[in-house]
Design an enzyme around this catalytic site. Structure first.
Site, PDB file in Angstrom:
ATOM      1  N   ASP A 169       0.589  -0.860  -0.342  1.00  0.00           N
ATOM      2  CA  ASP A 169       0.412   0.265  -0.147  1.00  0.00           C
ATOM      3  C   ASP A 169       0.993   1.578  -0.206  1.00  0.00           C
ATOM      4  O   ASP A 169       0.472   2.187   0.720  1.00  0.00           O
ATOM      5  CB  ASP A 169      -0.922  -0.029   1.537  1.00  0.00           C
ATOM      6  CG  ASP A 169      -1.827  -1.140   1.852  1.00  0.00           C
ATOM      7  OD1 ASP A 169      -2.284  -1.597   0.287  1.00  0.00           O
ATOM      8  OD2 ASP A 169      -1.836  -1.795   2.694  1.00  0.00           O
TER       9      ASP A 169
ATOM     10  N   LYS B 183       2.020   2.290  -5.101  1.00  0.00           N
ATOM     11  CA  LYS B 183       2.571   1.842  -6.519  1.00  0.00           C
ATOM     12  C   LYS B 183       2.136   2.528  -7.611  1.00  0.00           C
ATOM     13  O   LYS B 183       2.547   3.442  -8.524  1.00  0.00           O
ATOM     14  CB  LYS B 183       3.098   0.819  -5.648  1.00  0.00           C
ATOM     15  CG  LYS B 183       3.903  -0.170  -5.331  1.00  0.00           C
ATOM     16  CD  LYS B 183       4.264  -2.055  -5.427  1.00  0.00           C
ATOM     17  CE  LYS B 183       3.178  -1.969  -4.787  1.00  0.00           C
ATOM     18  NZ  LYS B 183       2.852  -2.218  -2.838  1.00  0.00           N
TER      19      LYS B 183
ATOM     20  N   GLY C  53      -3.828  -4.218  -4.669  1.00  0.00           N
ATOM     21  CA  GLY C  53      -5.540  -3.380  -4.817  1.00  0.00           C
ATOM     22  C   GLY C  53      -4.688  -1.587  -5.031  1.00  0.00           C
ATOM     23  O   GLY C  53      -4.540  -1.102  -4.138  1.00  0.00           O
ATOM     24  N   HIS C  54      -4.295  -1.250  -6.842  1.00  0.00           N
ATOM     25  CA  HIS C  54      -3.815   0.150  -6.829  1.00  0.00           C
ATOM     26  C   HIS C  54      -4.874   1.510  -7.363  1.00  0.00           C
ATOM     27  O   HIS C  54      -5.793   0.926  -8.049  1.00  0.00           O
ATOM     28  CB  HIS C  54      -2.871  -0.327  -7.960  1.00  0.00           C
ATOM     29  CG  HIS C  54      -1.450  -1.515  -7.362  1.00  0.00           C
ATOM     30  ND1 HIS C  54      -1.050  -2.225  -8.459  1.00  0.00           N
ATOM     31  CD2 HIS C  54      -1.226  -1.291  -6.394  1.00  0.00           C
ATOM     32  CE1 HIS C  54      -0.549  -2.663  -7.743  1.00  0.00           C
ATOM     33  NE2 HIS C  54      -0.217  -2.235  -6.211  1.00  0.00           N
TER      34      HIS C  54
ATOM     35  N   GLN D 211       2.190  -5.431  -3.070  1.00  0.00           N
ATOM     36  CA  GLN D 211       2.382  -5.549  -1.730  1.00  0.00           C
ATOM     37  C   GLN D 211       3.413  -4.784  -1.547  1.00  0.00           C
ATOM     38  O   GLN D 211       3.750  -3.944  -2.155  1.00  0.00           O
ATOM     39  CB  GLN D 211       2.897  -7.326  -1.591  1.00  0.00           C
ATOM     40  CG  GLN D 211       1.016  -8.081  -1.626  1.00  0.00           C
ATOM     41  CD  GLN D 211       0.607  -8.371  -2.734  1.00  0.00           C
ATOM     42  OE1 GLN D 211       1.272  -9.004  -3.054  1.00  0.00           O
ATOM     43  NE2 GLN D 211      -0.423  -8.679  -2.916  1.00  0.00           N
TER      44      GLN D 211
ATOM     45  N   PRO E   9      -9.675  -1.014   7.873  1.00  0.00           N
ATOM     46  CA  PRO E   9      -8.487  -0.100   8.283  1.00  0.00           C
ATOM     47  C   PRO E   9      -7.237  -0.369   8.496  1.00  0.00           C
ATOM     48  O   PRO E   9      -6.705  -1.008   8.903  1.00  0.00           O
ATOM     49  CB  PRO E   9      -9.103   0.604   9.586  1.00  0.00           C
ATOM     50  CG  PRO E   9     -10.329  -0.718  10.192  1.00  0.00           C
ATOM     51  CD  PRO E   9     -10.283  -1.674   8.949  1.00  0.00           C
TER      52      PRO E   9
HETATM   53  P1  IMP Z   1      -2.844 -12.739   1.489  1.00  0.00           P
HETATM   54  O1  IMP Z   1      -2.066 -12.071   0.604  1.00  0.00           O
HETATM   55  O2  IMP Z   1      -3.951 -12.634   0.903  1.00  0.00           O
HETATM   56  O3  IMP Z   1      -2.937 -14.548   1.305  1.00  0.00           O
HETATM   57  O4  IMP Z   1      -2.849 -11.888   2.585  1.00  0.00           O
HETATM   58  C1  IMP Z   1      -1.325 -11.819   3.487  1.00  0.00           C
HETATM   59  C2  IMP Z   1      -0.792 -10.573   4.682  1.00  0.00           C
HETATM   60  O5  IMP Z   1      -0.691  -9.646   3.241  1.00  0.00           O
HETATM   61  C3  IMP Z   1      -2.113 -10.346   4.638  1.00  0.00           C
HETATM   62  O6  IMP Z   1      -1.057  -9.384   6.019  1.00  0.00           O
HETATM   63  C4  IMP Z   1      -2.450  -8.713   3.754  1.00  0.00           C
HETATM   64  O7  IMP Z   1      -2.990  -8.226   4.351  1.00  0.00           O
HETATM   65  C5  IMP Z   1      -1.115  -8.787   3.618  1.00  0.00           C
HETATM   66  N1  IMP Z   1      -1.220  -8.344   2.238  1.00  0.00           N
HETATM   67  C6  IMP Z   1      -1.934  -9.160   0.849  1.00  0.00           C
HETATM   68  N2  IMP Z   1      -2.272  -7.752  -0.139  1.00  0.00           N
HETATM   69  C7  IMP Z   1      -1.229  -6.888  -0.228  1.00  0.00           C
HETATM   70  C8  IMP Z   1      -1.237  -5.674  -0.791  1.00  0.00           C
HETATM   71  O8  IMP Z   1      -1.540  -6.099  -1.324  1.00  0.00           O
HETATM   72  N3  IMP Z   1      -1.367  -4.166   0.336  1.00  0.00           N
HETATM   73  C9  IMP Z   1      -0.890  -4.826   1.909  1.00  0.00           C
HETATM   74  N4  IMP Z   1      -1.117  -6.289   1.925  1.00  0.00           N
HETATM   75  C10 IMP Z   1      -1.631  -7.145   1.428  1.00  0.00           C
END
Ligand code: IMP
Length: 431
Positions: A13, A16, A40-41, A225, A305
């Site tokens: 987040d 990017k 999610g961009h 990520q 949040p």
């Molecule tokens: P997963 O990728 O859905 O398996 O989630 C694993 C961890 O990565 C969790 O703490 C999510 O909140 C975090 N996470 C996954 N994708 C994102 C992202 O795009 N932004 C921020 N955190 C993410």
């Protein structure tokens, strides 16, 4: 400088998408190489807000080629919905602008079910996944039982493969998790529909990139990520299931490491994290709440949040090393307006001792206390600034301090959500 990789330097987040969208105008090709629709961009162009989860952020520029590499896990339902949404708003009128690697793995309905079931069983130790089936899809990839995009090109074999996988997953769902089974025939029908729709986009992404580079085109790799969520280098097990660092651009798209010219790390001017896991600079007070409110810190994918805290230079220095960062771009500097003083974490202390390198284990990390430096804040609105000189002195000093502490030059600073609200010090494709 034809090949530039842009990665998140924190826990995701970082903004990017906004920077990729800003700089995509200077690229010819934009590539996603890992993750899936857990990302999610959020992009804002002329007050129009668009959120993309799978398709590269370059899609909002009418003439850019967008590629989804083999390292991405694709939920065909989400992809179709995203394509429809973009088409309805005329951001995706030309099908030839999207190529999807035939080697990319598919997220199946059982992956989503297994993701949610695994989280529910963890109780207090929940990772707080996005529930999109990311972990189970990557698990199948590594277990060599995954279905890949090229399977959609073979409608004769596809039903048999799906039936076999659903039968196996149903055993686990019903016998171990005591959940209802999936209807294999419904999944077959659904996927035959996706196969018809998505087959035209299949291609050899690695080959397309090589051809484009050989023609002198500029290619921008868009990470999802962030470094601290990397499966190997992040705060395991509170991480995502893919490699998020710059090296993943090579494996996730099929390019050799020597082709990469620049690695740019994106960092917010503060820190956020969604989901569980250690976060040494977290602010659980009114300053944290203020950052959340002013920075609109709610997940673009799940709406959760985000946890907020001060900038963590110790983690950023680690990100510099594991990515080989050549430049940093700072986002959301405007959100710090009005906070005085501003704190920066410059190191960790564990049981009275300074920690030398970012700890690999949760137990140590949870005992770490940040050591702080304080800097004066500023009160001015930064949205109109387009050069370093236009920033108020304390904001400029803050940026220079980040450079000095990380040893990496700052190449751009984002001062608002709009594409143009950016101070550019060095363009990505510039030497
Ligand atoms: P997963 O990728 O859905 O398996 O989630 C694993 C961890 O990565 C969790 O703490 C999510 O909140 C975090 N996470 C996954 N994708 C994102 C992202 O795009 N932004 C921020 N955190 C993410």
């Amino acid at each position: 400088m034809p090949l530039v990789v842009l990665v998140g330097a924190q826990w995701g987040d970082e903004g990017k998408g906004k920077l990729v969208d800003h700089f995509a105008g200077e690229a010819d090709v934009v590539v996603r190489f890992q993750g899936g629709n857990n990302a999610g961009h959020t992009l804002v162009v002329d007050d129009d807000q668009v959120i993309v989860h799978l398709i590269p952020s370059g899609i909002l520029h009418p003439d850019k080629l967008c590629l989804i590499g083999n390292g991405v896990v694709i939920d065909p339902q989400v992809l179709c919905e995203e394509m429809d949404g973009l088409r309805a708003r005329h951001y995706f009128d030309d099908d030839s602008r999207l190529v999807i690697s035939t080697r990319a793995h598919l997220i199946m309905p059982y992956h989503r079910r297994l993701d949610l079931a695994a989280e529910n069983r963890k109780g207090r130790n929940k990772i707080g996944t996005t529930g999109r089936g990311i972990g189970p899809a990557y698990s199948d990839k590594m277990a060599r039982t995954g279905l890949r995009f090229h399977h959609l090109l073979d409608p004769e074999r596809l039903p048999g493969l799906i039936r076999a996988m659903v039968a196996e997953k149903n055993l686990f769902l019903t016998q171990v998790l005591e959940e209802a089974p999936l209807d294999a025939e419904a999944v077959v029908e659904e996927f035959l529909g996706y196969a018809r729709r998505l087959a035209p986009y299949a291609g050899d992404v690695s080959k397309v990139i090589e051809e484009r580079l050989d023609q002198g085109h500029k290619v921008l790799f868009e990470g999802a990520q962030g470094t601290m969520l990397d499966i190997d280098h992040g705060t395991y097990p509170f991480v995502t299931s893919s490699n998020t660092i710059a090296g993943a651009a090579c494996t996730g798209a099929g390019v050799g490491p020597k082709r990469i010219d620049k690695v740019i790390g994106i960092s917010k001017a503060y820190t956020t994290r969604v989901g569980g896991g250690p976060f040494p600079t977290e602010l659980k007070d009114e300053i944290g709440a203020r950052l959340r409110e002013r920075g609109k810190e709610f997940g673009a994918t799940t709406g959760r949040p985000r946890r907020c805290g001060w900038l963590d230079i110790f983690a950023l220095r680690y990100a510099r090393r594991v990515n080989g960062l050549t430049e940093i771009m700072i986002t959301k500097l405007d959100v710090l307006t009005g906070l005085d003083p501003i704190r920066i974490c410059v190191g960790y202390r564990c049981q009275g001792r300074l920690v030398e390198e970012f700890p690999p284990d949760l137990e140590t990390l949870e005992r770490c206390e940040p050591t702080w430096e304080e800097m004066p804040g500023w009160q001015e609105n930064l949205a109109g600034c387009r050069s370093l000189e236009q920033l108020p002195r304390p904001a400029r000093d803050y940026v220079r301090r980040i450079e000095a502490l990380t040893g990496v030059p700052v190449a751009a600073i984002s001062v608002g959500a709009e594409r143009e609200e950016t101070v550019v010090l060095r363009h990505p494709f510039e030497k």
